[in-house]
Motif scaffolding. Structure first.
Motif, mmCIF file in Angstrom:
data_model
loop_
_atom_site.group_PDB
_atom_site.id
_atom_site.type_symbol
_atom_site.label_atom_id
_atom_site.label_comp_id
_atom_site.label_asym_id
_atom_site.label_seq_id
_atom_site.Cartn_x
_atom_site.Cartn_y
_atom_site.Cartn_z
ATOM 1 N N ALA A 1 -3.575 -17.063 0.875
ATOM 2 C CA ALA A 1 -2.306 -17.540 0.315
ATOM 3 C C ALA A 1 -1.278 -16.409 0.258
ATOM 4 C CB ALA A 1 -2.533 -18.114 -1.079
ATOM 5 N N PHE A 2 -1.714 -15.221 -0.157
ATOM 6 C CA PHE A 2 -0.782 -14.093 -0.241
ATOM 7 C C PHE A 2 -0.260 -13.694 1.131
ATOM 8 C CE2 PHE A 2 -3.238 -12.681 -4.248
ATOM 9 C CZ PHE A 2 -2.420 -13.477 -5.040
ATOM 10 N N ARG A 3 -1.184 -13.664 2.101
ATOM 11 C CA ARG A 3 -0.753 -13.281 3.455
ATOM 12 C C ARG A 3 0.288 -14.250 3.988
ATOM 13 N NH1 ARG A 3 -5.881 -11.521 4.951
ATOM 14 N NH2 ARG A 3 -6.393 -13.593 5.743
ATOM 15 N N ASN A 4 0.029 -15.546 3.759
ATOM 16 C CA ASN A 4 0.993 -16.567 4.200
ATOM 17 C C ASN A 4 2.349 -16.375 3.545
ATOM 18 O OD1 ASN A 4 -0.192 -18.099 6.079
ATOM 19 N ND2 ASN A 4 -0.887 -19.720 4.677
ATOM 20 N N MET A 5 2.295 -16.093 2.268
ATOM 21 C CA MET A 5 3.526 -15.925 1.508
ATOM 22 C C MET A 5 4.313 -14.733 2.044
ATOM 23 S SD MET A 5 3.604 -15.783 -2.618
ATOM 24 C CE MET A 5 4.052 -14.106 -2.897
ATOM 25 N N LEU A 6 3.629 -13.613 2.220
ATOM 26 C CA LEU A 6 4.296 -12.398 2.704
ATOM 27 C C LEU A 6 4.880 -12.605 4.091
ATOM 28 C CD1 LEU A 6 1.767 -9.690 1.470
ATOM 29 C CD2 LEU A 6 4.144 -9.957 0.738
ATOM 30 N N ARG A 7 4.077 -13.275 4.939
ATOM 31 C CA ARG A 7 4.533 -13.479 6.318
ATOM 32 C C ARG A 7 5.763 -14.380 6.381
ATOM 33 N NH1 ARG A 7 -0.674 -13.894 9.166
ATOM 34 N NH2 ARG A 7 -0.734 -15.960 8.251
ATOM 35 N N SER A 8 5.860 -15.280 5.402
ATOM 36 C CA SER A 8 6.935 -16.291 5.478
ATOM 37 C C SER A 8 8.269 -15.776 4.910
ATOM 38 C CB SER A 8 6.516 -17.530 4.678
ATOM 39 O OG SER A 8 6.512 -17.215 3.288
ATOM 40 N N ILE A 9 8.259 -14.625 4.271
ATOM 41 C CA ILE A 9 9.475 -14.169 3.569
ATOM 42 C C ILE A 9 10.614 -13.845 4.537
ATOM 43 C CG2 ILE A 9 10.446 -12.235 2.243
ATOM 44 C CD1 ILE A 9 8.008 -12.313 0.488
ATOM 45 N N ARG A 10 11.754 -14.466 4.263
ATOM 46 C CA ARG A 10 12.979 -14.150 5.012
ATOM 47 C C ARG A 10 14.033 -13.701 4.009
ATOM 48 N NH1 ARG A 10 9.857 -14.341 8.109
ATOM 49 N NH2 ARG A 10 9.396 -15.763 9.817
#
Ligand SMILES: [Zn+2]
Length: 475
Positions: free
Chosen positions: A463-472
């Motif tokens: 979940a954290f990786r997804n969140m970090l990757r999605s940040i714009r």
């Protein structure tokens, strides 16, 4: 015949005098050129209109017809004094008083202007109050909001943010926490020095045209500085930074200006309004207003300043949902978060946490994003400062840094990551805290902090990786 000649001579003399006088005045005063702007007049208008709707929903507009009419009259007098080349007939200037004690005022693109009651009470003369308004009007007339966006090459679809943020910058509270604190500081709280100088000079010209002594604009900056008592500068000064020698620049400009109508001051009316305001119940500060909004609006956000205070810690916390939802704050940030995490905006951060994992001592599972002022321009140094501060923070002293700083990326820019661990007094279990930081264009530090018990880390990493990757980030 003699008489005729005499008359003619007088006329000629007067003409010559006038011809001499006009060019002198015209050459004396600083010529201002409209900054480059790729946006349409209608964009300014729409931004301002959208933002003013939001401001009026969330800020206490003073309900006093006399004080409001007084400010409106001065505003209209100043609007009429804007030099014709900077008049935009489509703009709709209007003026409201906000019932807040802070020394602040702001104008939105296209015309809406808000003057805090604290600003009127702080001014020593009507001219000083008019000075602040003339300066704000100059920003609007020169379309500095969209001009700054032009310079920073913002795509049009991000423009919506300006208005929201100008609103957010002053309101705090739930929306304000996101838009104001996160968005505004990142985006454009400050006008550039170049625009500040323009607004000072055009402001002085507007003052003179309207019959005010332009030096009152310079004096007002001193008055505001004095009121700050040397501590934190009032909000107004931080969003209108001194381009350097501001006082002198305005006074120099004033020497080349002729004050229409001799510049007599209407002290009586000004004092009457100040007395009237002083008899009203004490105005709240913006901070108090924001806090009360958070409490009052509630929506399950709990009591007191901590929006998570209502939460109950549980030993059984649902795993992060595999379905995600998009979180946005204005157009400043966009990211995905598991859709079973609630969000809790505070003044400078937003927390995300599932049921059972948040409460008045923070979160046991979830994440936090936020922004903090960096003391160093160096990302690693700023990150170290932040992480050290975090570990010394109230309730966090069980955390120790257990990994070196590593380089990574966040939102496509350079970032640093590190890990803290320790035995959480809330869960009595070992906790892992991952911190990732990057720098915003204004130098502030943007951080993401992810928290989970060590034993559940494998369930949370995804979940954290997804969140970090999605940040714009759009700052
Ligand atoms: Zn300014």
């Amino acid at each position: 015949m003699k008489k005729y000649n005499f008359g003619k001579n007088i006329t000629t003399m007067m003409l010559a005098w006038a011809m001499l006088a006009v060019p002198l005045a015209a050459f004396g005063q600083t010529r201002i050129t409209m900054p480059k702007n790729k946006y349409k007049i209608q964009d300014d208008i729409k931004l301002g209109r959208d933002a003013s709707r939001q401001v009026e929903q969330q800020m206490p507009v003073l309900n006093d017809a006399e004080a409001t009419r007084y400010v409106q009259d001065i505003g209209q007098r100043l609007v009429n004094a804007i030099p014709s080349q900077f008049q935009h007939s489509e703009f709709q200037y209007n003026f409201s008083v906000i019932n807040a004690r802070d020394i602040n005022a702001f104008a939105l693109p296209g015309g809406p202007m808000y003057v805090n009651r604290g600003m009127i009470e702080a001014a020593r003369t009507e001219g000083e109050m008019a000075g602040v308004m003339a300066h704000e009007l100059a920003h609007v007339a020169l379309r500095h909001g969209t001009a700054q966006a032009t310079e920073q090459s913002k795509p049009l679809n991000q423009l919506g943010t300006i208005g929201l943020i100008l609103g957010g910058a002053v309101l705090g509270g739930q929306q304000g926490a996101q838009l104001g604190m996160l968005g505004a500081q990142a985006w454009m709280t400050k006008f550039s020095r170049k625009y500040e100088t323009q607004a000072d000079v055009l402001g002085a010209q507007i003052m003179a045209n309207a019959g005010y002594d332009p030096r009152d604009l310079a004096n007002m900056f001193r008055t505001i500085e004095q009121q700050s008592g040397g501590n934190r500068a009032p909000e107004w000064l931080s969003s209108h930074p001194d381009p350097g020698n501001r006082y002198e620049t305005i006074n120099r400009e004033a020497q080349s200006l002729r004050v229409a109508g001799g510049g007599e001051r209407n002290m009586r009316e000004f004092q009457r309004i100040q007395n009237r305001l002083s008899r009203l119940p004490r105005a709240q500060s913006m901070e108090e207003i924001a806090r009360n909004q958070q409490n009052g609006r509630g929506g399950g956000y709990g009591q007191g300043q901590n929006p998570m205070a209502n939460g109950r810690y549980s030993s059984r916390v649902e795993l992060p949902s595999s379905r995600s939802r998009v979180f946005t704050s204005g157009n400043f940030i966009q990211m995905s978060v598991p859709d079973n995490w609630r969000e809790f905006p505070t003044q400078s951060s937003v927390w995300f946490s599932p049921e059972g994992a948040y409460g008045d001592n923070g979160i046991t599972h979830g994440a936090m994003i936020g922004m903090t002022e960096a003391r160093s321009n160096n990302l690693q140094q700023a990150t170290e400062d932040y992480v050290n501060g975090l570990m010394q923070g109230e309730g966090n002293n069980y955390l120790r840094q257990t990994a070196n700083y590593t380089r990574t990326t966040l939102g496509g820019r350079n970032a640093y990551a590190t890990t803290l661990t320790g035995r959480s007094p809330l869960t009595n279990r070992n906790e892992i805290v991952n911190v990732v930081t990057t720098q915003l264009r204004n130098g502030n530090l943007f951080y993401v902090v992810a928290v989970s018990p060590e034993s559940e880390a494998s369930n949370y990493n995804y979940a954290f990786r997804n969140m970090l990757r999605s940040i714009r980030l759009n700052d």
